[in-house]
Write a protein that holds these residues in place. Structure first.
Motif, short mmCIF file in Angstrom:
data_model
loop_
_atom_site.label_atom_id
_atom_site.label_comp_id
_atom_site.label_asym_id
_atom_site.label_seq_id
_atom_site.Cartn_x
_atom_site.Cartn_y
_atom_site.Cartn_z
N MET A 1 40.60 47.52 20.38
CA MET A 1 41.36 46.27 20.41
C MET A 1 41.85 45.92 19.01
O MET A 1 41.10 46.01 18.04
CB MET A 1 40.48 45.13 20.94
N ILE A 2 43.11 45.54 18.91
CA ILE A 2 43.70 45.16 17.64
C ILE A 2 43.29 43.73 17.28
O ILE A 2 43.38 42.82 18.09
CB ILE A 2 45.23 45.26 17.69
N LYS A 3 42.84 43.57 16.04
CA LYS A 3 42.47 42.26 15.53
C LYS A 3 43.41 41.91 14.37
O LYS A 3 43.76 42.77 13.57
CB LYS A 3 41.02 42.25 15.05
N ILE A 4 43.78 40.65 14.28
CA ILE A 4 44.67 40.19 13.23
C ILE A 4 43.92 39.25 12.29
O ILE A 4 43.27 38.30 12.73
CB ILE A 4 45.89 39.45 13.82
N SER A 5 44.04 39.54 10.99
CA SER A 5 43.35 38.74 9.97
C SER A 5 44.38 38.31 8.91
O SER A 5 44.61 39.03 7.94
CB SER A 5 42.22 39.56 9.33
N PRO A 6 45.01 37.16 9.09
CA PRO A 6 46.01 36.71 8.12
C PRO A 6 45.39 36.45 6.74
O PRO A 6 44.34 35.82 6.64
CB PRO A 6 46.54 35.41 8.72
N VAL A 28 44.63 34.06 16.04
CA VAL A 28 44.16 35.16 15.20
C VAL A 28 42.66 35.38 15.42
O VAL A 28 41.96 34.52 15.95
CB VAL A 28 44.44 34.90 13.71
N ASP A 29 42.19 36.52 15.01
CA ASP A 29 40.79 36.88 15.21
C ASP A 29 39.90 36.46 14.05
O ASP A 29 38.69 36.29 14.20
CB ASP A 29 40.67 38.39 15.43
N MET A 30 40.49 36.34 12.87
CA MET A 30 39.74 35.99 11.66
C MET A 30 40.71 35.55 10.58
O MET A 30 41.92 35.72 10.71
CB MET A 30 38.89 37.17 11.19
N LEU A 31 40.17 34.99 9.52
CA LEU A 31 40.95 34.65 8.33
C LEU A 31 40.51 35.54 7.19
O LEU A 31 39.31 35.63 6.89
CB LEU A 31 40.74 33.19 7.94
N HIS A 32 41.46 36.17 6.53
CA HIS A 32 41.17 37.04 5.40
C HIS A 32 41.26 36.23 4.11
O HIS A 32 42.32 35.67 3.78
CB HIS A 32 42.16 38.20 5.36
N ASN A 191 42.04 49.21 13.32
CA ASN A 191 42.12 48.22 14.39
C ASN A 191 42.09 46.78 13.89
O ASN A 191 42.23 45.85 14.69
CB ASN A 191 40.99 48.42 15.40
N VAL A 192 41.93 46.57 12.58
CA VAL A 192 41.97 45.22 12.02
C VAL A 192 43.08 45.18 10.97
O VAL A 192 43.03 45.92 9.98
CB VAL A 192 40.62 44.83 11.37
N LEU A 193 44.06 44.34 11.20
CA LEU A 193 45.24 44.30 10.34
C LEU A 193 45.26 43.02 9.51
O LEU A 193 45.26 41.92 10.06
CB LEU A 193 46.52 44.37 11.17
N VAL A 194 45.26 43.19 8.20
CA VAL A 194 45.43 42.06 7.29
C VAL A 194 46.93 41.94 7.01
O VAL A 194 47.58 42.92 6.67
CB VAL A 194 44.66 42.27 5.98
#
Length: 220
Positions: A1-6, A28-32, A191-194
């Motif tokens: 699963m793709i996760k997005i971390s702005p 989004v899934d998380m904050l970077h 799978n985790v995109l910043v």
């Protein structure tokens, strides 16, 4: 699963609370959260007090990326501030095993990052202890840099070793990620995109999140 971390490095810091709230609305899934000390990298950003202030205002997963020379010294501070995961660099001055142990002692997730010039082999001995590996696809320190496509084999090598070990860990990429590069890194095993400017710099940041996720998901 793709996760997005702005990456909040690209947000409007004068409106940090509302900018981060906007990302929650976007799903989004998380904050970077990029932490730079002006020594390990040539830029200086925020510290644990900012994380501590933001924590009561936002219940998203805090993905804290320490680009600092001595991360071991500051793990307690960032854990107490409310970090959910702490990433540090294998190239830092701190002992890697001691730093992983310190992060884990707080009951939070641990991740290790590699700069573009560092081979995948540097993180492979620690895969059985890590929750995530971050592959930098630009030189760390500043946002808005061009994506380095020659990092794709590194992503694949780490994913292949993790699979061989039976470790379904996250592989995160940071640097130059947008709708054009997202499919490339996803196909390589990330799978985790910043993403910073691709989200916060978009005409509609909330709409940019699902667009980025769909672009990456299509490559899987």
């Amino acid at each position: 699963m793709i996760k997005i971390s702005p990456s909040i490095l690209s947000c409007d810091f004068a409106n940090l609370e509302s900018e981060c709230a906007k990302m929650k609305t976007a799903g989004v899934d998380m904050l970077h959260i990029d932490v730079m000390d002006g020594h390990f990298v040539p830029n200086l950003t925020l510290g644990a007090p900012i994380v501590k202030c933001l924590r009561p205002k936002n219940d998203l997963f805090f993905d804290v990326h320490l680009m600092i020379s001595d991360p071991l010294r500051y793990i307690d501070d960032f854990a107490a501030a409310g970090s959910d995961l702490i990433t540090f660099h294998v190239e830092s001055d701190s002992d890697v095993q001691a730093t992983i142990d310190k992060i884990k002692s707080h009951g939070i997730k641990a991740a290790l990052s590699v700069k573009p010039g560092t081979p995948a082999e540097a993180v492979l001995p620690y895969l059985d202890q890590l929750d995530m590996v971050l592959v930098m696809t630009v030189e760390p320190g500043f946002g808005g840099q061009k994506f380095m496509a020659d990092m794709l084999p590194k992503i694949s090598a780490i994913r292949e070793r993790a699979n061989a070990l039976g470790r379904d860990i996250d592989i995160q990429v940071d640097g130059g990620i947008d709708s054009a590069t997202a499919p490339l890194v996803a196909a390589a095993g990330a799978n985790v995109l910043v993403a910073g400017s691709a989200i916060f710099g978009a005409p509609d940041p909330i709409a940019a999140v699902p667009q980025l996720r769909q672009a990456a998901q299509a490559a899987l």
